[in-house]
Scaffold this motif. Structure first.
Motif, PDB file in Angstrom:
ATOM      1  N   PHE A  52      57.333  88.449  65.728  1.00  0.00           N
ATOM      2  CA  PHE A  52      57.035  87.055  66.063  1.00  0.00           C
ATOM      3  C   PHE A  52      56.049  86.443  65.083  1.00  0.00           C
ATOM      4  O   PHE A  52      56.165  85.283  64.742  1.00  0.00           O
ATOM      5  CB  PHE A  52      56.513  86.948  67.502  1.00  0.00           C
TER       6      PHE A  52
ATOM      7  N   GLU B 208      64.156  83.934  73.008  1.00  0.00           N
ATOM      8  CA  GLU B 208      62.963  83.108  72.854  1.00  0.00           C
ATOM      9  C   GLU B 208      62.642  82.897  71.373  1.00  0.00           C
ATOM     10  O   GLU B 208      62.351  81.786  70.941  1.00  0.00           O
ATOM     11  CB  GLU B 208      61.775  83.769  73.555  1.00  0.00           C
ATOM     12  N   LEU B 209      62.727  83.953  70.599  1.00  0.00           N
ATOM     13  CA  LEU B 209      62.440  83.846  69.164  1.00  0.00           C
ATOM     14  C   LEU B 209      63.381  82.843  68.506  1.00  0.00           C
ATOM     15  O   LEU B 209      62.965  82.001  67.723  1.00  0.00           O
ATOM     16  CB  LEU B 209      62.574  85.214  68.481  1.00  0.00           C
TER      17      LEU B 209
ATOM     18  N   LEU C 291      62.620  79.346  68.817  1.00  0.00           N
ATOM     19  CA  LEU C 291      61.506  78.893  67.983  1.00  0.00           C
ATOM     20  C   LEU C 291      61.925  78.723  66.534  1.00  0.00           C
ATOM     21  O   LEU C 291      61.568  77.757  65.886  1.00  0.00           O
ATOM     22  CB  LEU C 291      60.362  79.922  68.028  1.00  0.00           C
ATOM     23  N   VAL C 292      62.632  79.704  66.025  1.00  0.00           N
ATOM     24  CA  VAL C 292      63.014  79.661  64.606  1.00  0.00           C
ATOM     25  C   VAL C 292      64.486  80.030  64.463  1.00  0.00           C
ATOM     26  O   VAL C 292      65.046  80.769  65.262  1.00  0.00           O
ATOM     27  CB  VAL C 292      62.196  80.656  63.745  1.00  0.00           C
TER      28      VAL C 292
END
Lengths: 682, 566
Positions: free
Chosen positions: A215, A438-439, A442-443
């Motif tokens: 992360f 989730e990661l 984000l990206v």
């Protein structure tokens, strides 16, 4: 070291380096004369030290020093003090050399050699390493040597594990540290050391640790590499399991003498044409195993114990390790109905490549029915060509879909006792999936997508026997499609992975050839690779036409195949057909419109570990009759591939290689061939 | 200071420049002017170097503070009619410190070893490894007179006494235990964005519009959670005022400036191999810096006289132009330019009328600028605030201690390995910007009450103490109320206070006029702004001269190694 741009040398640097070369040459000449004359005086040895300090890569000089050390140690007046001083000198020389070049293989090796003499204090080594590893924390020479030192001084894995942690905290972009961590943990797992007895206790902490790295900087590759190792630890069960078999447990097998059968009472999936009265039993394990034989797997047919049954591994290499094993069982013609019981692993001996014993003894039982032959209709089948053309198929009706799926599931071995043991694996995977979703929110990162796809696939694979659906296959397909667009360099890899998922998913494309066994149609799917063989063991006719297959690795598991179309694919060489050699029931093969012969050099041979590269020569030499035929010598690959085939019918048109001359060679290799490219042969 | 030893008269009597006071700006100007081949006389009424930037022994600090806290003394003698062509303008001292409050809880121990302490008057202050002062030290070779050590970490404090480490680098983000995975990802991506922007990468450019907008808005736009915003604004960009309350914020940071601060911080980490954090601190205290520049000036021919009081300014009767100064010894010294320590102001002679041109200038020059105050506190303890780590910075962002806290409070703990105190002891420097003394006291007390155990009996001045007790208890009530909900600091014993000095300092700016006055220490953590101001003053007095030209570098060590000792 790392990330430091190279600078063009300045004129004064060049002058300095030529002066250095001059000096080096003089030293070298003198050194070689000492070496050749076996002169081990103090001056001579010192000279070699000087040489090594300038150029640590001079391995001759290291070897000379080894000889010199042996020479001193064998002197009659040798005592512990003098031994120590000789060896300490060596250590000092190595240290100086390493200061010059930290990555000198010769220097590190020499140090190991000196220490293996057992007269030096190993504790100093750790101090030296600390210094070197501070200077370049990723240097794999130092890490290698560290493992050697840790082992020599019996330093505990736990201490070393703590050390990797410290190094990772200093800078987590450190492959070497993560790698050493995986090595240490593996050792601790194997030893069943205290606190490392249960993977489910240790792995979640490791996942937590690696998440911090991933992360914090998803672009850093070292963390992903460790994550992949953790995933493997989570997914792969220690002891091998039986994944599927043919015939399936509780199934009915109908053996018919010819292709026209009348098996209304039986599922069409389990009818098998057999001239010889024998049929294959296929065992498919979840990982390669060895030791499958008539004592570890017993087959009882009525009162017949079949103790001489021969189990053969089906693998690309000729090793005795394989995921798929086959034996051919002959049913006595007197018994029209018999029950076969196969017990796997009741006797120890089936062992995975990683050294774990098969520990879930299981029992399969199925019924075999023999239908007597009808002579006249078998003659028809010889005269009439079997064609896998569209108009010859009718789609299996929707109403029967349920029963198809049922029969699929019969093929899967259910291992109830594995469920509870696997709970933590499920949980770990579910947690990872959530984490990577989730990661990705984000990206947008490629490796994140690939990892999520892998996780979802692993999750589905693990839950398949229990849940009836591959829940995530759509999502996985989408991820791979995305990746194919995002990362053109690895397009083919993603496409291959996607193909396998697609195959896992494909259940609805089963259709039946008119008046024949069930045909699985997987045409026009842009498949670039085959997979999911454990679910396809029952297939007798397979249509893979109009795909993008470059390889058919793994197809050897489909022992029941009698009819295969690979028309309009991208097979580039005859060696790509290698898996077909193991299909003893294959009668009809369509490899027309591929790219065989397009490329003069068959590169697949260098990429894959093909047995061809090892075994062809010896096999050819044994066959004296072949060497006399010039045409065959020039086509030895064709000879090797086709000589074991029992084909009745072959289509090869549309390949560069398939000229008239080549066809005549094929006819010579396969005297039993009745039809080539649609033309009857006499 | 009253007994001025009889000095031999200064010779020569005419200089290009006279500098009064050896604070940092004065010392740098003296060094720069000497380097530019000016003849410089550098005077200081104190017996030590550094003036308001000095580091003093424990016993000397209170007297220094109180000597600068009194109202201007009336001119000694009514402006005498000088026989010369000059008018005499008397110097008066300004009250620069107020509300001085010294408390001693361990008198014997400390009194005996007063000289073992080097307490910074203008603390807390550190060097960023890549800031202007370090550049200046390296460029001028002044670093050879100083040694540094690394300040090991930065923390953000809360009202429960917790200290959270500031994830200020890739490794620190990875290691941080308090941030969630998403927060780590967002923070690292923000750092990468800033790095990419600074490196001039094409595809990651922060738009001009964003650069001109408030930094806090930009951080919001980047979707950074409040905790991380607070880290970036107050513990990395070192913003002074509450950036999210435009009502009280006097100094709203623009994105451009915020990014520059991050760049400085980022460049500071890892600049020197043996400095683990972003900051350095000089061995023997911050006073060393002024002294080092004085030595640099002396090498270039600057003449130094300490313990020399200057009594009056000599101005031309007709033009009102500056001519020279009269020393306490009675000697008159002449120069073209004068640089004045902020201690002094020039008073109009009573009775007689000054030269006309000065009538307009003087009131303006003596005007006290209203830039607010800074509250400072120095505490001495026997245990570190955090085990296993001795030199570190703590930032209390606005509103972190109590709702009315509108400015950041910064605390620097320095241990005896930097030769600032007795072995085994720790010096804590605390500061916060404030509007008045009461507000300042409240801010400093809030930190002290959160982190320290303050013994009840103290041997301090009774009047001052009663005042402190009142203030202190008031604050204590407030903070204990606000922290009553949460768990206190894991039952660990808070360090006990041995000695403390609390005071407010005026934030006077430098002035450039017919004579120049240098600024007081500002409220910043480093010297960047002060060096900028100093440079401007130098340019004003010597417009044609280069400020330490490159050619003047004659550093014997060659490569300018300012790396700290560890």
């Amino acid at each position: 070291m790392h990330g430091r741009p190279r600078k063009a040398p300045k004129p004064e640097d060049e002058a300095a380096s030529s002066a250095k070369a001059q000096k080096l040459r003089a030293l070298q000449t003198q050194f070689f004369s000492f070496h050749h004359n076996k002169i081990y005086t103090k001056e001579a040895v010192e000279l070699s030290a000087k040489l090594l300090e300038i150029n640590p890569e001079s391995y001759t000089a290291w070897n000379y020093r080894k000889l010199a050390v042996e020479h001193y140690l064998n002197l009659p007046d040798c005592n512990p003090d003098s031994i120590k001083s000789v060896l300490d000198d060596e250590l000092r020389v190595v240290e100086n050399a390493l200061r010059q070049n930290f990555k000198s293989y010769g220097a590190w090796h020499h140090r190991k050699w000196v220490l293996s003499k057992g007269h030096s204090l190993i504790d100093n080594e750790l101090r030296l390493l600390d210094k070197f590893q501070k200077a370049d924390s990723r240097n794999f020479h130092a890490w290698n040597y560290r493992r050697f030192v840790a082992e020599s001084m019996k330093r505990s894995e736990q201490d070393e594990l703590k050390y990797t942690e410290d190094m990772i905290y200093a800078n987590f972009s450190n492959y070497s540290a993560w790698h050493n961590r995986s090595v240490l943990l593996s050792a601790l797992f194997d030893k069943k050391a205290e606190g490392f007895l249960l993977k489910e206790k240790v792995l979640p902490e490791e996942y937590e640790f690696i998440h911090q790295a991933i992360f914090t900087d998803p672009d850093d590759q070292s963390g992903w590499f460790y994550h992949l190792w953790l995933l493997d630890q989570t997914v792969t069960t220690d002891s091998p399991l039986l994944a599927s078999s043919w015939p399936g447990h509780g199934s009915d097998v109908l053996l018919v003498g010819d292709r026209c059968y009348n098996g209304s009472a039986f599922s069409p999936f389990s009818a098998l044409h057999s001239d010889s009265g024998s049929f294959p039993i296929v065992l498919y394990f979840n990982q390669p195993v060895r030791g499958v034989n008539s004592s570890t797997v017993t087959v009882e047919c009525g009162f017949n114990k079949n103790e001489d049954l021969l189990w053969k591994p089906l693998s690309a290499s000729n090793s005795q390790t394989a995921r798929v094993w086959v034996a051919h069982l002959k049913v006595s013609s007197s018994d029209l109905h018999s029950t076969v019981e196969v017990s796997v692993g009741h006797t120890k001996g089936i062992i995975s490549t990683r050294g774990f014993e098969y520990s879930h003894p299981s029992m399969l039982s199925f019924k075999v029915h023999v239908q007597p032959m009808e002579r006249d209709s078998s003659q028809v089948s010889v005269a009439e060509s079997i064609s896998l053309r569209e108009e010859n198929f009718k789609v299996y009706g929707k109403q029967s879909e349920e029963s198809i799926i049922d029969s699929f599931d019969q093929l899967i071995i259910k291992n109830g006792h594995e469920t509870t043991a696997s709970n933590w694996r499920f949980e770990a995977l579910a947690k990872e999936i959530e984490c990577f979703r989730e990661l990705l929110s984000l990206v947008d990162c490629k490796i994140g997508k690939l990892t999520l796809a892998r996780l979802l696939k692993a999750y589905d694979a693990m839950s398949y026997p229990f849940a009836n659906k591959l829940v995530h296959s759509e999502e996985v397909l989408e991820l791979y499609s995305d990746l194919m667009k995002l990362d053109r360099t690895h397009y083919q890899f993603y496409k291959d992975e996607r193909s396998i998922v697609l195959l896992q998913k494909y259940k609805d494309s089963v259709s039946s050839a008119i008046c024949g066994p069930i045909c699985l149609r997987l045409n026009n799917l842009s498949l670039s690779r085959m997979g999911a063989f454990e679910k396809l063991l029952w297939v007798q006719m397979l249509d893979l036409s109009h795909n993008e297959l470059q390889s058919i690795e793994g197809l050897e598991a489909m022992q029941l195949l009698s009819c295969l179309s690979l028309r309009n694919n991208k097979l580039r060489s005859l060696t790509a057909l290698e898996p077909l050699r193991k299909l003893k029931l294959l009668r009809i093969l369509d490899i027309s419109y591929n790219q065989i012969g397009d490329h003069s050099i068959d590169t697949t041979r260098y990429v894959c570990s093909s047995p061809l590269s090892h075994s062809v020569g010896s096999e050819l030499n044994r066959d004296e009759t072949v060497t006399s035929d010039v045409a065959l010598i020039n086509n030895w690959e064709a000879f090797y591939i086709f000589k074991d085939f029992n084909l009745n019918q072959l289509d090869i048109v549309g390949n560069t290689i398939a000229d008239e001359k080549f066809k005549s060679v094929l006819v010579k290799i396969m005297p039993k061939l009745k039809q080539l490219d649609g033309k009857l042969l006499d | 200071m009253d007994d001025i030893p009889p000095y031999p008269p200064i010779d020569p009597t005419t200089f290009d420049l006279i500098v009064i006071g050896t604070g940092l700006p004065e010392s740098i100007i003296a060094a720069a002017s000497s380097t530019a081949s000016k003849s410089v006389l550098h005077l200081d009424p104190n017996p030590f170097y550094g003036s308001h930037f000095s580091s003093l022994p424990l016993a000397d600090l209170p007297s220094f503070l109180s000597s600068h806290s009194t109202s201007p003394s009336p001119p000694r003698s009514p402006s005498s009619d000088d026989p010369n062509e000059f008018s005499l303008l008397e110097f008066a001292t300004r009250p620069l410190y107020s509300s001085i409050d010294i408390s001693t809880f361990s008198p014997n121990l400390l009194d005996q070893h007063s000289r073992k302490f080097n307490l910074d008057v203008a603390g807390p202050r550190v060097f960023f490894c890549a800031d202007k002062s370090i550049e200046l030290l390296l460029r001028t070779g002044t670093n050879q007179y100083m040694e540094f050590k690394s300040v090991d970490a930065t923390f953000v404090g809360d009202n429960k006494g917790n200290l959270w480490s500031v994830p200020d680098s890739r490794a620190a983000i990875f290691k941080d235990k308090s941030l969630g995975l998403v927060e780590k990802n967002k923070l690292m991506r923000f750092f990468k964005l800033v790095q990419g922007h600074l490196a001039g990468e094409q595809d990651i450019k922060i738009s001009e519009e964003d650069l001109q907008s408030p930094f806090v808005d930009f951080l919001n736009k980047m979707g950074l959670p409040p905790k991380i915003k607070s880290f970036i604004l107050y513990a990395i960009a070192m913003a002074d005022y509450d950036q999210e309350d435009t009502g009280v914020c006097r100094d709203l940071l623009k994105t451009k400036d915020g990014i520059d601060q991050l760049a400085l911080y980022n460049a500071s980490i890892g600049r020197f191999q043996n400095a683990s954090g972003a900051f350095l601190y000089p061995i023997y205290g911050q006073g060393e810096l002024s002294q080092a520049f004085c030595r640099r000036a002396a090498v270039k021919g600057c003449l130094y006289v300490l313990r020399m009081l200057v009594t009056a300014l000599l101005v031309d009767k007709d033009t009102g132009c500056y001519k020279g100064v009269r020393l306490a010894s009675g000697q008159d010294i002449f120069s073209q330019k004068l640089i004045l320590d902020p201690t002094f102001k020039v008073t109009l002679p009573s009775g007689s009328s000054p030269p006309l041109p000065l009538k307009e200038k003087l009131p303006f020059f003596s005007l006290k600028d209203d830039k607010g105050k800074i509250a400072r506190g120095i505490c001495i303890t026997k245990t570190s605030l955090k085990p296993d780590i001795s030199n570190f910075l703590v930032v209390y962002p606005p509103r972190s201690l109590f709702p009315e806290q509108v400015t950041s409070i910064r605390l620097l703990q320095i241990a005896s390995n930097l030769a600032v105190c007795l072995p085994g002891m720790f010096v804590l420097y605390i500061s916060a910007l404030c509007n008045d003394d009461d507000q300042g006291k409240k801010l400093i007390h809030a930190v002290m009450n959160t982190l320290l155990t303050v013994p009840l009996d103290s041997e301090s001045n009774a009047a001052v103490q009663s005042e402190t007790a009142e203030n202190g208890s008031a604050v204590q009530d407030e903070t204990s109320e606000s922290s009553s909900g949460g768990p206190s600091d894991s039952g660990e014993e808070k360090p006990t206070l041995l000695w403390s000095a609390l005071y407010s300092q005026e934030l006077t700016l430098g002035q450039v006029d017919f004579i120049c006055s240098t600024p007081m220490p500002d409220g910043k953590l480093n010297y960047n702004d002060l060096i900028d101001t100093t440079f401007k003053i130098f340019q004003e007095i010597y417009p044609g001269e280069e400020f330490f030209p490159e050619t003047s570098l004659e550093n014997p060590e060659g490569d300018g190694d300012a790396s700290p000792e560890t």
